[in-house]
Design an enzyme around this catalytic site. Structure first.
Site, PDB file in Angstrom:
ATOM      1  CE1 TYR A  98      -4.266   1.594   1.450  1.00  0.00           C
ATOM      2  CE2 TYR A  98      -2.631   3.273   1.914  1.00  0.00           C
ATOM      3  CZ  TYR A  98      -3.944   2.903   1.775  1.00  0.00           C
ATOM      4  OH  TYR A  98      -4.933   3.830   1.960  1.00  0.00           O
ATOM      5  CE1 TYR A 110      -5.145   5.584  -0.729  1.00  0.00           C
ATOM      6  CE2 TYR A 110      -7.080   6.975  -0.636  1.00  0.00           C
ATOM      7  CZ  TYR A 110      -6.063   6.311  -0.001  1.00  0.00           C
ATOM      8  OH  TYR A 110      -5.949   6.387   1.362  1.00  0.00           O
TER       9      TYR A 110
END
Ligand SMILES: [Zn+2]
Lengths: 392, 150
Positions: free
Chosen positions: A291, A342
């Site tokens: 991430y 995202y």
């Protein structure tokens, strides 16, 4: 560790909406959630009415009772929210869903995340108000209010302690953009990034250039979890949950930047538990999705999961090492949060599943073990490992 | 520096005390740094909590400590996320935030701005001292604690 859920639960289907620029989704956030869930059910070959559990994170606004009603689900048996903000809960939601199935609480659990920032406002924005009280009163009046501003000092300290050069962060960004060029779903598809453009880009908060910071997008993503036994008879090649853990170190939540182990992505206590449960080691990981809220978080995550010694980052963090299929540790093979989308990191989990199924747009040949690291530097964080049937 | 002699231009949300941190804000008004210390086990802690994280006692006192610190980390902020800072960042390019460790208060950390040139070199480990920044024109008035190199 015995009697864990290793290999007991599988991801049977994945789905997502089209990914949009922030604020540009043509539908409501709730409709996006429904679309992603229906897409994941279709992929899994099940009727949405058979979903009996929902797991999400970061205070997702689409609540399970409402979703279950809208989908006409026969019954609701598991309605789960992982506490904590940011993307730290993405793999935790997988852990929670898998645990519920392993424990017999529910049979068909969807892990999902939906975002429509046009409808509900942005993350990377300072507060627009006149007063502030509580913990934030000790940071915001000094100009520390956005996620980039809240996390940069961890990365500065880590880079200082271990002599890490800016080029290490750049390598992460270049790898993400490289992989996005093969992925038509990616927001940055057709928009490659080279070293010069990275170096010339403006500073957001040093050491983060513009290209070290995640996108903000609208869309939704979902995955369907069922027991390993059921998955064997379903259309897709099963992707087994080998391990999934969440949490953080001692007093990670101490306020006003007083966490004792400050220069950390918060994974030091999790990683050993994850490898124990999955019964693999870092050298067994074929492909990694890590991430990126900011590249500096990826830097520390990779170190804390044992792929690289902290003092060896400048040698390890080079673009070639992260490129699929030839690199030593193919990284963020969909483009990740920097260049695909995202979706609070859940897109990374979907990509990790696609790697096991052999369906990535930047496929690692014969990938049997696939890892996801979710939401570095927040608390709680989480990570998980998926495996093919060969790993059972 | 802007014409108000505050490090950051006015317009950011201004701090309001809560029952938990009221003594700290009152201390800053009087040029005093008061932070939590446990009367049972002498543990210092910051930010303020309702119990001691070491022994769980509620017997905590806001205790004066010298504003002598060491730069633990820092950041140079270039991109404005708040309209109030647009003009300042256009004119000055950046501002500096420091995370300061206080060795005389159990190495608790305080966050503030580093006064002076926003483009100055900042060294982790550098010694700094506190400077009280009184916002007399605010309603209600309040004070911040800033830092400068020693
Ligand atoms: Zn105590």
């Amino acid at each position: 560790m015995s009697n864990t859920m290793r290999g007991q639960v599988a991801i049977a289907g994945v789905g997502e909406t089209a990914y949009y620029k922030r604020g540009e989704a043509p539908e409501s956030e709730f409709k996006l959630a429904l679309d992603a869930i229906i897409a994941a059910c279709t992929d899994a070959g099940i009727a949405p009415q058979d979903v009996d559990g929902f797991a999400s994170y970061s205070n997702d606004r689409s609540d399970p009772s409402h979703l279950s009603a809208a989908l006409g689900c026969k019954e609701l048996r598991f309605a789960n929210m992982q506490w904590g903000g940011g993307g730290g809960g993405a793999s935790a939601a997988v852990a929670n869903a898998a645990a519920a199935i392993h424990a017999g609480i529910a049979d068909t659990v969807v892990v999902f995340r939906a975002l429509a920032q046009g409808q509900f406002g942005r993350f990377g924005q300072g507060l627009r108000r006149n007063t502030i009280a509580g913990d934030f009163a000790h940071t915001i009046p000094y100009g520390v209010m956005s996620p980039a501003q809240m996390f940069a000092m961890k990365v500065v300290r880590f880079m200082h302690d271990h002599g890490v050069a800016q080029a290490a962060l750049r390598a992460i960004s270049l790898a993400c953009y490289h992989h996005a060029q093969a992925n038509p779903r990616a927001i940055m598809y057709g928009r490659p990034l080279d070293e010069q453009s990275y170096d010339d880009s403006r500073w957001i908060v040093k050491p983060f250039h513009l290209y070290d910071c995640c996108l903000e997008n609208d869309g939704a993503a979902a995955m369907i979890l069922v027991s390993a036994q059921r998955a064997k008879d379903m259309p897709n090649k099963p992707c087994y949950v080998l391990g999934a853990v969440a949490g953080s170190q001692y007093r990670a939540g101490a306020s006003v930047h007083n966490t004792p182990d400050y220069a950390s992505s918060s994974f030091k206590t999790l990683a050993p538990r994850l490898y124990d449960m999955a019964r693999v080691q870092p050298k067994d990981i074929d492909v990694l999705q890590s991430y990126e809220n900011f590249t500096g978080g990826v830097l520390m995550s990779i170190v804390e999961h044992g792929f690289c010694e902290p003092d060896a980052c400048n040698e390890f963090f080079v673009k070639e090492n992260f490129i699929s299929p030839t690199g030593g540790l193919p990284l963020n093979t969909s483009g990740g949060n920097l260049a695909e989308c995202y979706m609070h990191g859940l897109g990374l989990n979907l990509e990790a599943v696609r790697q096991i199924r052999g369906e990535s747009t930047s496929q690692v040949k014969g990938a049997d073990v696939s890892m996801v690291i979710s939401g570095p530097m927040v608390t709680p964080v989480s990570s998980c490992i998926f495996g093919s049937e060969a790993t059972l | 520096m802007n014409n108000n002699n505050y490090y950051l231009n006015p317009g950011l949300p201004q701090p309001v005390a809560t029952p938990l941190d009221e003594p700290y804000w009152a201390g800053l008004r009087n040029d005093q740094l008061l932070v939590q210390r446990c009367n049972q086990c002498n543990t210092w802690q910051w930010g303020p909590e309702c119990i001691c994280h070491q022994c769980h006692s509620s017997d905590l006192t806001f205790t004066a400590t010298p504003t002598q610190g060491i730069v633990y980390s820092y950041e140079r902020v270039w991109h404005p996320v708040q309209p109030a800072l647009l003009e300042q960042l256009k004119n000055e390019g950046a501002y500096l935030v420091v995370l300061v460790e206080l060795p005389q208060a159990g190495n608790i950390r305080m966050l503030g701005n580093l006064l002076g040139d926003p483009h100055q070199q900042v060294d982790i480990g550098a010694r700094v001292e506190g400077v009280y920044e009184h916002h007399e024109d605010a309603e209600p008035v309040y004070s911040l604690l800033q830092w400068q190199l020693k």
